[in-house]
Design a protein around this motif. Sequence first.
Motif, PDB file in Angstrom:
ATOM      1  N   VAL A  65      52.840  33.946  43.427  1.00  0.00           N
ATOM      2  CA  VAL A  65      51.467  33.917  43.247  1.00  0.00           C
ATOM      3  C   VAL A  65      51.093  35.308  43.531  1.00  0.00           C
ATOM      4  O   VAL A  65      51.824  35.869  44.782  1.00  0.00           O
ATOM      5  N   ARG A  66      50.259  36.037  42.913  1.00  0.00           N
ATOM      6  CA  ARG A  66      49.884  37.518  43.065  1.00  0.00           C
ATOM      7  C   ARG A  66      48.437  37.620  43.054  1.00  0.00           C
ATOM      8  O   ARG A  66      47.648  36.991  42.268  1.00  0.00           O
ATOM      9  N   VAL A  67      47.908  38.067  44.165  1.00  0.00           N
ATOM     10  CA  VAL A  67      46.544  38.136  44.328  1.00  0.00           C
ATOM     11  C   VAL A  67      46.263  39.611  44.445  1.00  0.00           C
ATOM     12  O   VAL A  67      46.569  40.437  45.353  1.00  0.00           O
ATOM     13  N   ASP A  68      45.361  39.995  43.594  1.00  0.00           N
ATOM     14  CA  ASP A  68      44.977  41.508  43.289  1.00  0.00           C
ATOM     15  C   ASP A  68      43.875  41.822  43.625  1.00  0.00           C
ATOM     16  O   ASP A  68      42.688  41.219  43.279  1.00  0.00           O
ATOM     17  N   ASP A  69      43.352  42.636  44.740  1.00  0.00           N
ATOM     18  CA  ASP A  69      42.460  43.064  45.289  1.00  0.00           C
ATOM     19  C   ASP A  69      41.262  43.457  44.329  1.00  0.00           C
ATOM     20  O   ASP A  69      40.088  43.112  44.231  1.00  0.00           O
ATOM     21  N   GLY A  70      41.517  44.048  43.421  1.00  0.00           N
ATOM     22  CA  GLY A  70      40.762  44.630  41.907  1.00  0.00           C
ATOM     23  C   GLY A  70      40.323  43.457  41.373  1.00  0.00           C
ATOM     24  O   GLY A  70      38.803  43.533  41.145  1.00  0.00           O
ATOM     25  N   ALA A  71      41.221  42.516  40.922  1.00  0.00           N
ATOM     26  CA  ALA A  71      40.718  41.316  40.174  1.00  0.00           C
ATOM     27  C   ALA A  71      39.866  40.528  41.103  1.00  0.00           C
ATOM     28  O   ALA A  71      38.581  39.795  40.643  1.00  0.00           O
ATOM     29  N   VAL A  72      40.071  40.250  42.275  1.00  0.00           N
ATOM     30  CA  VAL A  72      39.364  39.478  43.064  1.00  0.00           C
ATOM     31  C   VAL A  72      37.908  40.028  43.344  1.00  0.00           C
ATOM     32  O   VAL A  72      36.761  39.384  43.151  1.00  0.00           O
ATOM     33  N   THR A  73      37.816  41.429  43.488  1.00  0.00           N
ATOM     34  CA  THR A  73      36.381  42.141  43.767  1.00  0.00           C
ATOM     35  C   THR A  73      35.647  41.898  42.411  1.00  0.00           C
ATOM     36  O   THR A  73      34.389  41.526  42.469  1.00  0.00           O
ATOM     37  N   ALA A  74      36.236  42.204  41.262  1.00  0.00           N
ATOM     38  CA  ALA A  74      35.460  41.843  40.157  1.00  0.00           C
ATOM     39  C   ALA A  74      35.026  40.413  39.514  1.00  0.00           C
ATOM     40  O   ALA A  74      33.774  40.174  39.301  1.00  0.00           O
ATOM     41  N   ALA A  75      35.696  39.561  40.350  1.00  0.00           N
ATOM     42  CA  ALA A  75      35.393  38.304  39.997  1.00  0.00           C
ATOM     43  C   ALA A  75      34.314  37.743  41.117  1.00  0.00           C
ATOM     44  O   ALA A  75      33.440  37.094  40.617  1.00  0.00           O
ATOM     45  N   PHE A  76      34.300  38.513  42.225  1.00  0.00           N
ATOM     46  CA  PHE A  76      33.357  38.055  43.156  1.00  0.00           C
ATOM     47  C   PHE A  76      31.788  38.642  42.766  1.00  0.00           C
ATOM     48  O   PHE A  76      30.859  38.380  43.264  1.00  0.00           O
ATOM     49  N   HIS A  77      31.818  39.465  41.725  1.00  0.00           N
ATOM     50  CA  HIS A  77      30.815  40.108  41.178  1.00  0.00           C
ATOM     51  C   HIS A  77      30.478  39.513  39.675  1.00  0.00           C
ATOM     52  O   HIS A  77      29.657  40.143  39.056  1.00  0.00           O
ATOM     53  N   SER A  78      31.058  38.704  39.297  1.00  0.00           N
ATOM     54  CA  SER A  78      31.179  38.431  37.817  1.00  0.00           C
ATOM     55  C   SER A  78      29.866  38.028  37.303  1.00  0.00           C
ATOM     56  O   SER A  78      29.407  38.596  36.120  1.00  0.00           O
TER      57      SER A  78
END
Length: 463
Positions: A67-80
Amino acid sequence: MRGATETAWAALGADPVWCERVRYEGGPGGLPARLPVMDLARATVAVCSLAAAELATVRTGAAVPSVRVDDGAVTAAFHSERLVRLDGHVAESFAPLSRFWRAADGWVRTHANYPHHRERLLAALSLRPDAGPAEVADALAERRAADVEEAVYAAGGLAVAVRDAGEWAAHEQGALVAGRPLLTLERVGDAGARAAGVRGAVSPGLPCAGVRVLDLTRVLAGPVATRTLALLGADVLRIDAPQLPEGQDIHNDTGLGKRSALLDLGRAADHRVFEELLAGADVVVTGYRPGALDRFGLSPEALAARRPGLVVAQLSAWGRYGPWGGRRGFDSLVQAATGIALLEGDGGEPGALPAQALDHGTGYLLAAAVLRGLTERQRDGAGRVARLSLTQTAHWLVHGPADGGTGPEGGEAYSPAPWLVERDGPVGRVRYARSPVGFAGGPVDWAGPAGRWGADTPRWVTA
């Protein structure tokens, strides 16, 4: 990073060895705040990804994926919901009457995005139906914050007094929240009630293939959870009452990969259609005010009796207990009541988290709980009931996941561009944020963008 993930994974009753499969990428600063928002965001996405990987392994016998957790993807998703666009149009955010207001002895936070909530707020303040912000400000300035809270809730509206963390801890509801776990996931019914995953072939990349989900949730945490299940291959059918319309803007964000239909459960014919859907469902996710759906036979106990082996996930704002157990609520209100707004404020004025992190974080925890429920059902055939609340997630944020917060100053300038997608769909060209949930070999995007809210036929697609 790993400590918060381990805490959330343990709350789901899962084997801690799975946490060794997680790899974190990216630097801090994507969600800058005084509280450890980025830690919470990483952890909730990580456990959701782990739960998806675990289900894939259990259902297919495939090797355990990383499992890979990417901070950039997480940040974008939390602002979706802020990033979604339809034909270049920026989605409307909070309505003019959804904001902080000065009261006679402090601050009040109101929520009036839906027309019926706006009407009830104005009625509670004895204002005209067309009253604007200036008139609301004058009315609130003359009243105590706690009095406004009680009057507006009594009228069916939404307003809370802004409290600091100490005041919330001393409040009866706050004390009860502090004594509860982050979430609960409990078995219901007898083992071997029925097997899961009987519809069609399952690939390791789509662990929810063949799983049918009835989505009875509204903005924002519940729809985040169910769109995640759709990403993972589930047949997700959202059901709304025609008298409670949802905005197409928010549906363009949270309706990815789903279908959306209208049923009035108070009408006999529509209720029969719903019961037919329920007879073929594997999962029911609810996000309405606690008790609001019980009259339709949708309490966990009633569902378990009619549909043995069902996985039921219940989301609430304040918890299903205590003096606020039956109240409506939203992320912004929970931030205000629990002390978060003042912790994130400046000079005594309340502020807000850099994203609706309680909604998004709870949404990924909710999806993780459903996935773990499906995994356990695959093993023993018994149903599961998951219960989560925004307030319990808020308590964890304030007291729990600190792996080292991101700090108010943040890091390098962040751009969501690498994690945005544009696709043509039934309502136009939609831009949206990719899901941060994933594992090696898993899906990278939804099967399709959101359709028109409420326009689908209420039936299952999976055979």
